[in-house]
Design a protein around this motif. Structure first.
Motif, PDB file in Angstrom:
ATOM      1  N   LEU A  92       0.852  -1.189   0.000  1.00 40.86           N
ATOM      2  CA  LEU A  92       0.000   0.000   0.000  1.00 40.86           C
ATOM      3  C   LEU A  92       0.889   1.241   0.000  1.00 40.86           C
ATOM      4  O   LEU A  92       1.819   1.335   0.803  1.00 40.86           O
ATOM      5  N   CYS A  93       0.601   2.138  -0.916  1.00 40.19           N
ATOM      6  CA  CYS A  93       1.280   3.435  -0.903  1.00 40.19           C
ATOM      7  C   CYS A  93       0.445   4.395  -0.069  1.00 40.19           C
ATOM      8  O   CYS A  93      -0.751   4.564  -0.316  1.00 40.19           O
ATOM      9  N   LEU A  94       1.069   5.001   0.927  1.00 38.66           N
ATOM     10  CA  LEU A  94       0.321   5.881   1.837  1.00 38.66           C
ATOM     11  C   LEU A  94      -0.343   7.019   1.082  1.00 38.66           C
ATOM     12  O   LEU A  94      -1.537   7.277   1.250  1.00 38.66           O
ATOM     13  N   ILE A  95       0.432   7.706   0.273  1.00 36.31           N
ATOM     14  CA  ILE A  95      -0.087   8.781  -0.572  1.00 36.31           C
ATOM     15  C   ILE A  95       0.736   8.791  -1.859  1.00 36.31           C
ATOM     16  O   ILE A  95       1.969   8.839  -1.814  1.00 36.31           O
ATOM     17  N   ASN A  96       0.068   8.767  -2.985  1.00 34.04           N
ATOM     18  CA  ASN A  96       0.781   8.765  -4.253  1.00 34.04           C
ATOM     19  C   ASN A  96       1.506  10.094  -4.485  1.00 34.04           C
ATOM     20  O   ASN A  96       0.931  11.171  -4.322  1.00 34.04           O
ATOM     21  N   GLU A  97       2.787   9.996  -4.832  1.00 32.87           N
ATOM     22  CA  GLU A  97       3.607  11.156  -5.196  1.00 32.87           C
ATOM     23  C   GLU A  97       3.441  12.301  -4.186  1.00 32.87           C
ATOM     24  O   GLU A  97       3.090  13.424  -4.518  1.00 32.87           O
ATOM     25  N   ASP A  98       3.761  11.977  -2.937  1.00 36.67           N
ATOM     26  CA  ASP A  98       3.503  12.889  -1.833  1.00 36.67           C
ATOM     27  C   ASP A  98       4.712  13.715  -1.423  1.00 36.67           C
ATOM     28  O   ASP A  98       4.663  14.400  -0.390  1.00 36.67           O
ATOM     29  N   THR A  99       5.798  13.694  -2.189  1.00 37.47           N
ATOM     30  CA  THR A  99       6.999  14.414  -1.791  1.00 37.47           C
ATOM     31  C   THR A  99       6.666  15.877  -1.523  1.00 37.47           C
ATOM     32  O   THR A  99       6.216  16.598  -2.424  1.00 37.47           O
ATOM     33  N   LEU A 100       6.884  16.310  -0.304  1.00 37.25           N
ATOM     34  CA  LEU A 100       6.386  17.603   0.146  1.00 37.25           C
ATOM     35  C   LEU A 100       7.039  18.769  -0.586  1.00 37.25           C
ATOM     36  O   LEU A 100       6.390  19.794  -0.827  1.00 37.25           O
ATOM     37  N   SER A 101       8.300  18.616  -0.967  1.00 37.74           N
ATOM     38  CA  SER A 101       8.976  19.715  -1.648  1.00 37.74           C
ATOM     39  C   SER A 101       8.295  20.065  -2.956  1.00 37.74           C
ATOM     40  O   SER A 101       8.436  21.192  -3.447  1.00 37.74           O
ATOM     41  N   ALA A 102       7.549  19.133  -3.546  1.00 38.53           N
ATOM     42  CA  ALA A 102       6.855  19.393  -4.803  1.00 38.53           C
ATOM     43  C   ALA A 102       5.397  19.766  -4.603  1.00 38.53           C
ATOM     44  O   ALA A 102       4.729  20.154  -5.564  1.00 38.53           O
ATOM     45  N   ASN A 103       4.873  19.669  -3.376  1.00 39.71           N
ATOM     46  CA  ASN A 103       3.433  19.854  -3.163  1.00 39.71           C
ATOM     47  C   ASN A 103       3.058  21.024  -2.257  1.00 39.71           C
ATOM     48  O   ASN A 103       1.926  21.515  -2.324  1.00 39.71           O
ATOM     49  N   TRP A 104       3.987  21.489  -1.406  1.00 40.56           N
ATOM     50  CA  TRP A 104       3.593  22.424  -0.343  1.00 40.56           C
ATOM     51  C   TRP A 104       3.056  23.750  -0.880  1.00 40.56           C
ATOM     52  O   TRP A 104       2.208  24.382  -0.247  1.00 40.56           O
ATOM     53  N   SER A 105       3.513  24.191  -2.045  1.00 39.26           N
ATOM     54  CA  SER A 105       3.157  25.527  -2.531  1.00 39.26           C
ATOM     55  C   SER A 105       2.125  25.511  -3.639  1.00 39.26           C
ATOM     56  O   SER A 105       1.952  26.511  -4.346  1.00 39.26           O
ATOM     57  N   ALA A 106       1.415  24.399  -3.814  1.00 40.72           N
ATOM     58  CA  ALA A 106       0.450  24.316  -4.907  1.00 40.72           C
ATOM     59  C   ALA A 106      -0.680  25.326  -4.756  1.00 40.72           C
ATOM     60  O   ALA A 106      -1.222  25.810  -5.755  1.00 40.72           O
ATOM     61  N   ASN A 107      -1.052  25.650  -3.526  1.00 48.09           N
ATOM     62  CA  ASN A 107      -2.117  26.625  -3.271  1.00 48.09           C
ATOM     63  C   ASN A 107      -1.528  27.810  -2.508  1.00 48.09           C
ATOM     64  O   ASN A 107      -0.869  27.618  -1.476  1.00 48.09           O
ATOM     65  N   PRO A 108      -1.716  29.042  -2.982  1.00 44.74           N
ATOM     66  CA  PRO A 108      -1.101  30.199  -2.307  1.00 44.74           C
ATOM     67  C   PRO A 108      -1.473  30.328  -0.830  1.00 44.74           C
ATOM     68  O   PRO A 108      -0.638  30.704  -0.006  1.00 44.74           O
ATOM     69  N   LYS A 109      -2.717  30.006  -0.482  1.00 46.51           N
ATOM     70  CA  LYS A 109      -3.134  30.125   0.917  1.00 46.51           C
ATOM     71  C   LYS A 109      -2.432  29.085   1.784  1.00 46.51           C
ATOM     72  O   LYS A 109      -1.991  29.378   2.900  1.00 46.51           O
ATOM     73  N   VAL A 110      -2.314  27.869   1.253  1.00 48.36           N
ATOM     74  CA  VAL A 110      -1.608  26.830   2.003  1.00 48.36           C
ATOM     75  C   VAL A 110      -0.127  27.175   2.092  1.00 48.36           C
ATOM     76  O   VAL A 110       0.514  26.988   3.141  1.00 48.36           O
ATOM     77  N   ALA A 111       0.433  27.694   1.020  1.00 48.68           N
ATOM     78  CA  ALA A 111       1.841  28.094   1.031  1.00 48.68           C
ATOM     79  C   ALA A 111       2.087  29.151   2.102  1.00 48.68           C
ATOM     80  O   ALA A 111       3.130  29.141   2.775  1.00 48.68           O
ATOM     81  N   ALA A 112       1.141  30.059   2.287  1.00 47.81           N
ATOM     82  CA  ALA A 112       1.296  31.080   3.324  1.00 47.81           C
ATOM     83  C   ALA A 112       1.324  30.459   4.717  1.00 47.81           C
ATOM     84  O   ALA A 112       2.058  30.932   5.603  1.00 47.81           O
ATOM     85  N   LEU A 113       0.555  29.395   4.923  1.00 50.77           N
ATOM     86  CA  LEU A 113       0.582  28.698   6.202  1.00 50.77           C
ATOM     87  C   LEU A 113       1.945  28.070   6.448  1.00 50.77           C
ATOM     88  O   LEU A 113       2.465  28.090   7.565  1.00 50.77           O
ATOM     89  N   TYR A 114       2.525  27.490   5.415  1.00 49.18           N
ATOM     90  CA  TYR A 114       3.869  26.910   5.539  1.00 49.18           C
ATOM     91  C   TYR A 114       4.896  27.984   5.882  1.00 49.18           C
ATOM     92  O   TYR A 114       5.773  27.777   6.735  1.00 49.18           O
ATOM     93  N   ARG A 115       4.798  29.129   5.223  1.00 45.12           N
ATOM     94  CA  ARG A 115       5.772  30.193   5.494  1.00 45.12           C
ATOM     95  C   ARG A 115       5.657  30.677   6.928  1.00 45.12           C
ATOM     96  O   ARG A 115       6.658  30.968   7.594  1.00 45.12           O
ATOM     97  N   SER A 116       4.427  30.739   7.408  1.00 45.42           N
ATOM     98  CA  SER A 116       4.222  31.176   8.784  1.00 45.42           C
ATOM     99  C   SER A 116       4.814  30.166   9.772  1.00 45.42           C
ATOM    100  O   SER A 116       5.491  30.548  10.739  1.00 45.42           O
ATOM    101  N   LYS A 117       4.583  28.890   9.537  1.00 43.59           N
ATOM    102  CA  LYS A 117       5.126  27.862  10.420  1.00 43.59           C
ATOM    103  C   LYS A 117       6.654  27.809  10.325  1.00 43.59           C
ATOM    104  O   LYS A 117       7.342  27.553  11.319  1.00 43.59           O
ATOM    105  N   PHE A 118       7.172  28.056   9.127  1.00 46.70           N
ATOM    106  CA  PHE A 118       8.624  28.071   8.958  1.00 46.70           C
ATOM    107  C   PHE A 118       9.258  29.215   9.740  1.00 46.70           C
ATOM    108  O   PHE A 118      10.319  29.050  10.364  1.00 46.70           O
ATOM    109  N   ALA A 119       8.599  30.370   9.756  1.00 46.86           N
ATOM    110  CA  ALA A 119       9.140  31.519  10.485  1.00 46.86           C
ATOM    111  C   ALA A 119       9.291  31.194  11.964  1.00 46.86           C
ATOM    112  O   ALA A 119      10.268  31.606  12.613  1.00 46.86           O
TER     113      ALA A 119
END
Length: 1007
Positions: free
Chosen positions: A576-603
């Protein structure tokens, strides 16, 4: 010897490419020049590019010598305006500028002009110094950012691009992603916090210097040329003149003509063809003022082709053609480097009295060229002298030579030995039969192809079994597995679930093991962010995690009425594959609003940590990915109690991911060759076509995946394809079969069998991926099944692993060293966390390490050939001409082709009484329309298939009784008998893909 002496009489200097506009600009401002392109990009903290294609509301202004494009895009939540200006300074020189203006200060990882140049290139020079481009990819960065005054790119067609100005130039080998070299010219500022930035440079285009030669004093009548148009033929920007009277140089015995010379040259280019030739067509003798004469051989099926056209050759590209008496005839363009520049005479000599060497045009150039192999204008593939109907048979006759159910027997039912697991060598075995090893081969079912009526499912499973498959992957299924009435439901849909239950049960009954994904594209909308998409939100949103867990629990605890077991209890489920093609470096910024959440958590995360933001952000994502994997694995293994093997992170080959993949039961990867691109609209025609060959790129597929394997864990590839309509895709069977076996991988799944139920029920026509109605893929699979699944090619005994250190400021490397990855062509390779001990028999990689070449797989990148030799199977892939394996030899191949001889009775080839011979060249849907060879405009006007005529003499060592040769239809039935002969222990027959109505791609040799 026949000879004819030609000296240069009168020459006219022609600027190749001067006839048309040298520079084109798309509606989004992307500049296209020759084979290259120029664009402008800003890159965010996750290295997502915001280039011309993302500009919106683009406005264009134009004047006499300028064009300006103004576009808008949102960058990290900040509006930005980009203004690109192109000014003509001279006929072939331009000033190019771009200004970015952000509404407020914003952090930018990089901002630059990006120049992409497809490979191969003749060379690249920085301030006059040549930069080394390795034959195979090694280090990604060929030149880091640093000042330069000029960057000169020399293409193989003679064209030069000269970038000049105050350049901050970075040069990257991009073959990890595309077959190109990338030049980035940094803007000012080039990174950091900014509100505006600017880049400017000059671009000069220098076409090849070409001189056409008047051949009149040496020409004689050549009636063959009457079928071709007279005048100037421009091949790759280089002119050749075909005389109005169609006279040509045809060297004859004792025929000589001396003429005064004019002009300068570093190469001579011919528009020519030959008939009745041996290995060498003739010779070009270059004479010089000092009396010296230096000869250049012109080789058949390398530098020149037959007047009755076959395929293009390495130095002979089909240049002009016509139909004559039901045959395709024409001329080739070839380029020859002169031994010394500036000769005063040329002599053309035929190699034998029987050879007819037709030279219709002679052009000099300042340097040797590589002429384009594909067609440069629009064309349609239709039935004619070179293309004949190929009858698709949507069945496989039981017991026929194409029925591989007995060649690679299925051990039905699947799961009878308990759950699939791994031994300490990373090989698949069974929990209740650990001595029993197994590999898997199959295909993907996508979307509605997973949800079939029972009768259709029965027929599908029977067909897959006769194909020789022992596995299948359910993919792109979860969106249709839930209640359609609720857009982000986790409630299972009883109707589709019942169909999938039945298909699973039938697969299990007939020995087909199953792998699948716990998430692909099921809808999810976060109540916190209001954004769609589960992959990016899973590590930072508990609602996403709960949705994933609820769906997995519902599905894996559902009891299949046709097996009596829950899905999670069923040992027919390999992994079983947990999530297909889930590498986060390629997925985190697909949506600008979600990307903003990542930037906030990174700060918050980076407080108190030292280092540059780029490296720290990658470390941040790496940590998040590890945390979410731990939670998912714990849920599946401990809370649900599943014994099925778990994998994930099956996309992207970055080296640090090895440390995360160590958490998984097995490593899985995806890779494609010639994956389609979509220049106008995503997933719709027109389709950009990669014209290259994986062999010529050093077996890029599958070589690029090899370092990601971890010794001690099974390695699988659940998605791969050599995509349609790449004309070299017949190389895929030997490449995947041989190298997967050499590496001792555990399983391969072609992507895909079908994207819909329609593709299983009938033939709706071709696409880039589906095998259900594609004989090329199905016959290629027989080669893979023999080499890999049956195990005809034994694994390499050499095992080398690359140590991956913890990702940190001191170790920011993302890629494996190229020298290490290339070892995979001869030895098993993989990678490991640097501090971990290696399994017995595996050695740690060291720089400079070499391995002996494998005698069983001989890949010649420059020649474009691949020969695979095993006792039971041999394969030969070649562009044309001759190629010897060991027992199998190919002679006089008219075009690119793959041939395979496969023993069906388990005896060595020379002793076998039943051999399947596969002969693959090129197939197409009837009516396929191309704007040019690299752009498919439409797949065709009917689902009918055509096969391109390809001929060759096939030879097999035969110490005993000769074989009977039967041509096979695509269902395995016989369509006719082919004459063969036995002489001096060698059996030979002629393979011709159009020998019988309906086409011939396979033969059965029996005795």
């Amino acid at each position: 010897m026949r000879n004819l002496l030609l000296c240069f009489l009168a020459a006219v200097l022609v600027s190749a490419g001067a006839a048309g506009e040298p520079l084109q600009i798309t509606d989004h401002g992307k500049i296209v020049v020759g084979a290259g392109s120029v664009g402008f990009s800003a890159v965010n903290s996750g290295w997502s590019e915001f280039g011309n294609v993302k500009w919106r509301d683009v406005k264009k202004e134009s004047g006499k010598d300028f064009q300006r494009f103004t576009g808008h895009f949102e960058f990290e939540g900040v509006p930005c305006t980009a203004v690109e200006t192109v000014r003509r300074l001279a006929p072939n020189k331009f000033r190019i500028e771009c200004d970015w203006q952000f509404d407020r200060d914003v952090k930018v990882n990089g901002i630059f002009s990006c120049i992409s140049m497809p490979l191969p290139l003749e060379g690249i020079l920085v301030d006059g110094k040549k930069l080394l481009i390795p034959e195979l990819p090694k280090e990604m960065i060929l030149r880091p950012y640093s000042p330069a005054r000029t960057v000169t790119v020399r293409q193989t067609d003679g064209f030069q691009y000269i970038l000049s100005g105050n350049l901050n130039a970075y040069i990257q080998d991009s073959r990890k992603w595309v077959n190109a070299l990338t030049i980035r010219l940094a803007a000012g500022p080039g990174q950091g916090t900014m509100r505006k930035s600017h880049v400017a440079f000059d671009l000069e285009l220098r076409p090849v210097e070409a001189v056409t030669v008047d051949i009149a004093p040496a020409a004689r009548d050549c009636f063959d040329l009457n079928v071709l148009p007279a005048g100037t033929h421009r091949i790759g920007g280089v002119p050749f003149v075909v005389r109005d009277d169609r006279k040509a140089i045809v060297p004859e015995s004792k025929s000589a003509l001396r003429l005064p010379a004019a002009g300068k040259a570093g190469a001579v280019n011919l528009l020519h063809a030959s008939r009745n030739t041996g290995p060498v067509v003739g010779y070009i003798d270059a004479g010089y003022n000092d009396g010296k004469v230096l000869s250049i051989p012109v080789k058949a099926k390398a530098d020149c082709g037959d007047w009755t056209l076959g395929d293009s050759y390495p130095n002979a590209a089909i240049a002009c053609e016509a139909e004559y008496l039901t045959k395709r005839v024409g001329l080739y363009a070839s380029s020859f480097r002169l031994p010394r520049p500036n000769p005063v005479s040329l002599t053309f000599r035929a190699a034998s009295p029987e050879t007819a060497w037709i030279i219709a045009g002679v052009t000099l150039s300042n340097r040797p060229l590589v002429f384009p192999q594909g067609k440069e204008g629009p064309f349609t593939i239709k039935e004619g002298p070179d293309w004949k109907k190929l009858a698709l048979r949507r069945r496989i006759l039981p017991g026929s030579p194409l029925d591989f159910s007995a060649v690679v027997p299925q051990d039905a039912p699947a799961g009878q030995y308990g759950f699939v697991c791994s031994n300490d060598q990373g090989e698949f075995v069974f929990e209740n039969a650990p001595e029993k090893k197994i590999r898997f081969y199959g295909a993907n079912l996508c979307f509605t192809a997973n949800f079939l009526d029972k009768a259709v499912a029965d027929k599908l499973v029977e067909y897959l079994v006769r194909m020789g498959y022992n596995a299948i992957r359910f993919h792109h299924h979860d969106g249709r597995l839930v209640d359609p009435a609720v857009s982000d439901s986790v409630k299972l849909n009883p109707e589709t679930l019942d169909k999938l239950d039945y298909l699973f049960a039938q697969c299990k009954k007939h020995g087909l093991y199953v792998t699948t994904d716990l998430y692909v594209n099921r809808n999810f909308k976060s109540p916190v962010s209001g954004c769609w998409g589960l992959k990016a939100q899973l590590p930072i949103d508990e609602h996403a995690m709960k949705s994933w867990q609820d769906f997995v629990r519902a599905w894996m605890t559902h009891r299949n009425p046709y097996t009596g077991l829950t899905w999670g209890e069923d040992p027919a489920l390999i992994s079983l594959c947990l999530i297909n093609e889930d590498t986060l470096s390629a997925n985190w910024s697909a949506n600008p609003k979600v990307a903003a959440l990542y930037r906030s958590k990174f700060a918050e995360w980076k407080k108190g940590r030292e280092g540059d933001d780029q490296t720290l952000f990658r470390e941040f994502l790496f940590e998040l990915q590890g945390n979410v994997l731990d939670r998912q694995i714990d849920f599946v293994k401990n809370e649900l109690g599943l014994k099925t093997m778990i994998t994930s992170l099956n996309w992207i080959t970055d080296a640090p991911l090895t440390r995360l993949r160590a958490k998984l039961d097995l490593v899985d990867m995806h890779q494609y060759f010639s994956h389609p691109t979509f220049p106008e609209k995503a997933w719709q025609v027109p389709i950009g076509v990669d014209l290259g060959s994986s062999i010529r790129r050093g077996a890029s597929l599958p070589r690029e995946m090899m370092p990601t394997r971890i010794f001690g864990k099974p390695f699988t590839v659940t998605e791969f394809n050599f995509c349609n309509p790449n004309r070299f895709r017949a190389e895929g069977g030997p490449l995947m079969g041989a190298y997967a076996a050499l590496q001792n991988w555990g399983g391969l799944w072609r992507f895909c069998w079908s994207h819909s139920d329609a593709g299983i029920i009938r033939n709706p026509g071709q696409n880039s991926f589906d095998a259900s109605n594609d004989p090329m893929q199905q016959l290629s699979d027989r080669i893979i099944l023999a080499l890999f699944l049956r195990g005809d090619l034994a694994p390499s005994k050499t095992k080398i692993s690359y140590p991956v250190a913890p990702f940190s400021q001191n170790n920011p490397a993302m890629s494996y060293p190229g020298d290490f990855a290339n070892l995979g062509l001869d030895a098993q390779i993989g990678s490991h966390a640097a501090e971990q001990a290696l399994p017995a028999g595996v050695v740690r990689w060291r720089p400079g390490m070499k391995t002996p070449e494998s005698p069983r797989i001989k890949l010649d990148r420059k020649a474009g050939t691949l020969a695979v030799s095993t006792p039971l199977t041999e394969t030969a892939t070649l562009p044309a001409g001759d190629l010897a394996v060991k027992k199998l030899r190919i002679k006089d191949a008219s075009k690119f082709m793959t041939a395979a001889a496969i023993s069906l009775d388990g005896k060595p080839l020379t002793e076998s009484d039943s051999i399947l011979v596969i002969h693959l060249g090129n197939i197409s849907q009837a009516g396929a329309r191309y704007d040019n060879s690299s752009l498919l405009r439409a797949w065709g006007n009917s689902p009918e298939l055509l096969v391109e005529r390809c001929t060759a003499t096939l030879e097999l060592e035969c110490p005993g009784t000769p074989w009977r040769v039967a041509a096979l239809a695509l269902d395995g039935s016989e369509t006719g008998e082919v004459p063969g002969s036995l002489k001096n222990g060698v059996f030979r027959f002629t393979a011709d893909t159009t020998a019988f109505p309906g086409g011939v791609l396979a033969y059965h040799l029996s005795r």
